[in-house]
Design a protein around this motif. Structure first.
Motif, PDB file in Angstrom:
ATOM      1  N   MET A  13       0.821  -1.207   0.000  1.00  8.90           N
ATOM      2  CA  MET A  13       0.000   0.000   0.000  1.00  8.90           C
ATOM      3  C   MET A  13       0.861   1.266   0.000  1.00  8.90           C
ATOM      4  O   MET A  13       0.633   2.187  -0.775  1.00  8.90           O
ATOM      5  CB  MET A  13      -0.924   0.003   1.222  1.00  8.90           C
ATOM      6  CG  MET A  13      -1.908  -1.151   1.268  1.00  8.90           C
ATOM      7  SD  MET A  13      -3.131  -1.107  -0.055  1.00  8.90           S
ATOM      8  CE  MET A  13      -4.230   0.178   0.540  1.00  8.90           C
ATOM      9  N   GLY A  14       1.858   1.308   0.877  1.00  7.04           N
ATOM     10  CA  GLY A  14       2.667   2.513   1.016  1.00  7.04           C
ATOM     11  C   GLY A  14       3.404   2.905  -0.243  1.00  7.04           C
ATOM     12  O   GLY A  14       3.515   4.090  -0.579  1.00  7.04           O
ATOM     13  N   SER A  15       3.911   1.922  -0.985  1.00  7.81           N
ATOM     14  CA  SER A  15       4.634   2.254  -2.215  1.00  7.81           C
ATOM     15  C   SER A  15       3.704   2.876  -3.239  1.00  7.81           C
ATOM     16  O   SER A  15       4.066   3.837  -3.923  1.00  7.81           O
ATOM     17  CB  SER A  15       5.312   1.003  -2.790  1.00  7.81           C
ATOM     18  OG  SER A  15       4.359  -0.005  -3.071  1.00  7.81           O
ATOM     19  N   GLY A  16       2.489   2.354  -3.339  1.00 14.43           N
ATOM     20  CA  GLY A  16       1.516   2.931  -4.264  1.00 14.43           C
ATOM     21  C   GLY A  16       1.113   4.337  -3.861  1.00 14.43           C
ATOM     22  O   GLY A  16       0.965   5.232  -4.701  1.00 14.43           O
ATOM     23  N   MET A  17       0.935   4.552  -2.564  1.00 12.98           N
ATOM     24  CA  MET A  17       0.573   5.881  -2.075  1.00 12.98           C
ATOM     25  C   MET A  17       1.687   6.887  -2.330  1.00 12.98           C
ATOM     26  O   MET A  17       1.435   8.036  -2.719  1.00 12.98           O
ATOM     27  CB  MET A  17       0.239   5.796  -0.587  1.00 12.98           C
ATOM     28  CG  MET A  17      -1.023   4.987  -0.302  1.00 12.98           C
ATOM     29  SD  MET A  17      -1.142   4.405   1.412  1.00 12.98           S
ATOM     30  CE  MET A  17      -1.364   5.950   2.287  1.00 12.98           C
ATOM     31  N   ALA A  18       2.937   6.462  -2.138  1.00 13.20           N
ATOM     32  CA  ALA A  18       4.071   7.348  -2.409  1.00 13.20           C
ATOM     33  C   ALA A  18       4.123   7.717  -3.890  1.00 13.20           C
ATOM     34  O   ALA A  18       4.391   8.879  -4.249  1.00 13.20           O
ATOM     35  CB  ALA A  18       5.370   6.674  -1.983  1.00 13.20           C
ATOM     36  N   SER A 131      -3.033   3.531  -8.002  1.00 11.17           N
ATOM     37  CA  SER A 131      -3.735   4.425  -8.933  1.00 11.17           C
ATOM     38  C   SER A 131      -4.356   5.631  -8.242  1.00 11.17           C
ATOM     39  O   SER A 131      -4.997   6.464  -8.894  1.00 11.17           O
ATOM     40  CB  SER A 131      -4.832   3.646  -9.671  1.00 11.17           C
ATOM     41  OG  SER A 131      -5.811   3.164  -8.763  1.00 11.17           O
ATOM     42  N   GLY A 132      -4.183   5.735  -6.910  1.00  7.67           N
ATOM     43  CA  GLY A 132      -4.764   6.856  -6.177  1.00  7.67           C
ATOM     44  C   GLY A 132      -6.260   6.743  -6.009  1.00  7.67           C
ATOM     45  O   GLY A 132      -6.947   7.754  -5.830  1.00  7.67           O
ATOM     46  N   GLU A 133      -6.790   5.517  -6.014  1.00 10.45           N
ATOM     47  CA  GLU A 133      -8.235   5.322  -5.980  1.00 10.45           C
ATOM     48  C   GLU A 133      -8.714   4.561  -4.744  1.00 10.45           C
ATOM     49  O   GLU A 133      -9.836   4.074  -4.707  1.00 10.45           O
ATOM     50  CB  GLU A 133      -8.669   4.562  -7.234  1.00 10.45           C
ATOM     51  CG  GLU A 133      -8.423   5.325  -8.515  1.00 10.45           C
ATOM     52  CD  GLU A 133      -8.778   4.529  -9.758  1.00 10.45           C
ATOM     53  OE1 GLU A 133      -9.312   5.132 -10.703  1.00 10.45           O
ATOM     54  OE2 GLU A 133      -8.544   3.301  -9.777  1.00 10.45           O
ATOM     55  N   MET A 134      -7.880   4.477  -3.716  1.00 12.33           N
ATOM     56  CA  MET A 134      -8.286   3.746  -2.524  1.00 12.33           C
ATOM     57  C   MET A 134      -9.232   4.592  -1.674  1.00 12.33           C
ATOM     58  O   MET A 134      -9.616   5.707  -2.046  1.00 12.33           O
ATOM     59  CB  MET A 134      -7.055   3.346  -1.721  1.00 12.33           C
ATOM     60  CG  MET A 134      -6.293   4.514  -1.168  1.00 12.33           C
ATOM     61  SD  MET A 134      -4.877   3.996  -0.184  1.00 12.33           S
ATOM     62  CE  MET A 134      -4.412   5.585   0.491  1.00 12.33           C
ATOM     63  N   THR A 135      -9.630   4.037  -0.531  1.00 10.22           N
ATOM     64  CA  THR A 135     -10.521   4.711   0.417  1.00 10.22           C
ATOM     65  C   THR A 135      -9.756   5.014   1.693  1.00 10.22           C
ATOM     66  O   THR A 135      -8.992   4.180   2.169  1.00 10.22           O
ATOM     67  CB  THR A 135     -11.737   3.819   0.741  1.00 10.22           C
ATOM     68  OG1 THR A 135     -12.486   3.603  -0.451  1.00 10.22           O
ATOM     69  CG2 THR A 135     -12.638   4.461   1.782  1.00 10.22           C
ATOM     70  N   MET A 136      -9.960   6.219   2.228  1.00 11.35           N
ATOM     71  CA  MET A 136      -9.374   6.594   3.525  1.00 11.35           C
ATOM     72  C   MET A 136     -10.500   6.936   4.489  1.00 11.35           C
ATOM     73  O   MET A 136     -11.414   7.693   4.136  1.00 11.35           O
ATOM     74  CB  MET A 136      -8.429   7.787   3.391  1.00 11.35           C
ATOM     75  CG  MET A 136      -7.255   7.565   2.468  1.00 11.35           C
ATOM     76  SD  MET A 136      -6.034   8.910   2.496  1.00 11.35           S
ATOM     77  CE  MET A 136      -5.061   8.448   3.935  1.00 11.35           C
ATOM     78  N   MET A 137     -10.438   6.361   5.689  1.00 15.03           N
ATOM     79  CA  MET A 137     -11.435   6.596   6.737  1.00 15.03           C
ATOM     80  C   MET A 137     -10.778   7.480   7.785  1.00 15.03           C
ATOM     81  O   MET A 137      -9.995   6.993   8.596  1.00 15.03           O
ATOM     82  CB  MET A 137     -11.874   5.263   7.326  1.00 15.03           C
ATOM     83  CG  MET A 137     -12.492   4.334   6.292  1.00 15.03           C
ATOM     84  SD  MET A 137     -12.409   2.591   6.770  1.00 15.03           S
ATOM     85  CE  MET A 137     -11.546   1.915   5.345  1.00 15.03           C
TER      86      MET A 137
END
Length: 296
Positions: A13-18, A131-137
């Motif tokens: 997850m972290g690598s994609g977010m970076a 892809s920057g399309e995840m969900t953050m709560m």
């Protein structure tokens, strides 16, 4: 966006977010206990740091994407931790799945140092993170959101603001993990019964994914079983941890969770049987007397 932002933890997850932050114009500083992961990210643009403290000295926003509360504690307050190096008014964004009460306490602990805090567990998987399309709560004070709002939007398609106090985001994530874990366990049980009864696995998958019994977890995870590929995208032990947190939260208020308890025992059994680091769909391996599809 040209903000100097730090990302700690370059897993799936972290690598994609970076990469999402870099794609949207941030100067991204990264730290991971695997130095090679940080160097690989920096080779494509960005800055690799030798410690969390080094990263904190250069960034006003830090996004932590480590496994659990213990690792977050180490990132902040352990040797080479970032808390002592963060400037007053900086923001720490915590993306791990943790006990909500621990998150509430962490907000107060950082506030005493003049550091803002966003409780921000994530969901969606590695592909959506990339892809920057995840969900953050998320939950946090307005001042924290004012500093990081565009950065959150760069990492996620859905950024839910659930309150002004830490803990609200973690509570919603815990409930999401309850459903995710139970759904994976139920999907494995259904596929295992089909195999036991001699049903063609591919035909069963096709029918269920186009019928009322389908779930996102059945469709996603049973595809792993059909391919015989248990490379961990989310490991068995993740749900040992997360369903354990679910049960801890419920136990504190004496709230019964019979399905969660059973699913937790199934993941515990799979872990003890030697499948701890395999994909969480490997929970199907606890069922006796079935022949699973071989890796294609």
């Amino acid at each position: 966006m040209t903000t100097n932002v730090g990302v700690i933890g370059l897993g799936a997850m972290g690598s994609g977010m970076a990469r999402s932050l870099r794609r949207r114009g941030s100067q991204v500083h990264v730290f991971d206990v695997r130095a090679e992961a940080a160097q690989a990210f920096a080779a494509d643009g960005g800055v690799a740091c030798a410690s969390a403290a080094e990263l904190a000295a250069q960034c006003s926003v830090i996004v932590s994407v480590v496994v659990n509360a213990a690792q977050t504690e180490s990132v902040l307050f352990g040797e080479g931790g970032c808390a002592a190096a963060m400037k007053r008014g900086s923001v720490f964004v915590m993306c791990s799945t943790v006990d909500p009460n621990w998150s509430i306490a962490l907000e107060a602990r950082l506030a005493a140092l003049g550091i803002f805090y966003i409780d921000a567990p994530i969901s969606g998987g590695a592909a959506k993170a990339a892809s920057g399309e995840m969900t953050m709560m998320t939950a946090g004070k307005p001042e924290a959101y004012a500093a990081v709002g565009p950065l959150l939007d760069a990492m996620a398609a859905k950024v839910y603001r659930l309150g002004e106090q830490a803990g609200a985001g973690s509570k919603v994530k815990i409930i999401n993990q309850l459903l995710a874990g139970v759904h994976i366990a139920a999907a494995a049980e259904a596929m295992a019964l089909g195999l036991r009864e001699g049903v063609d696995a591919k035909a069963l998958y096709e029918v269920i994914t186009h019928s009322a019994g389908n779930s996102w977890m059945f469709e996603n995870r049973m595809a792993h079983v059909l391919s015989g590929d248990y490379t961990p995208l989310s490991a068995v032990d993740i749900f040992v941890k997360d369903l354990g947190l679910v049960l801890d939260v419920a136990r504190a208020s004496k709230f019964p969770l019979p399905l969660s308890s059973t699913a937790h025992q199934m993941f515990m059994q799979a872990s003890t049987a030697g499948f701890a680091r395999e994909d969480d769909s490997a929970v199907i391996k606890i069922f006796p007397g079935i022949e699973l599809p071989k890796k294609s």
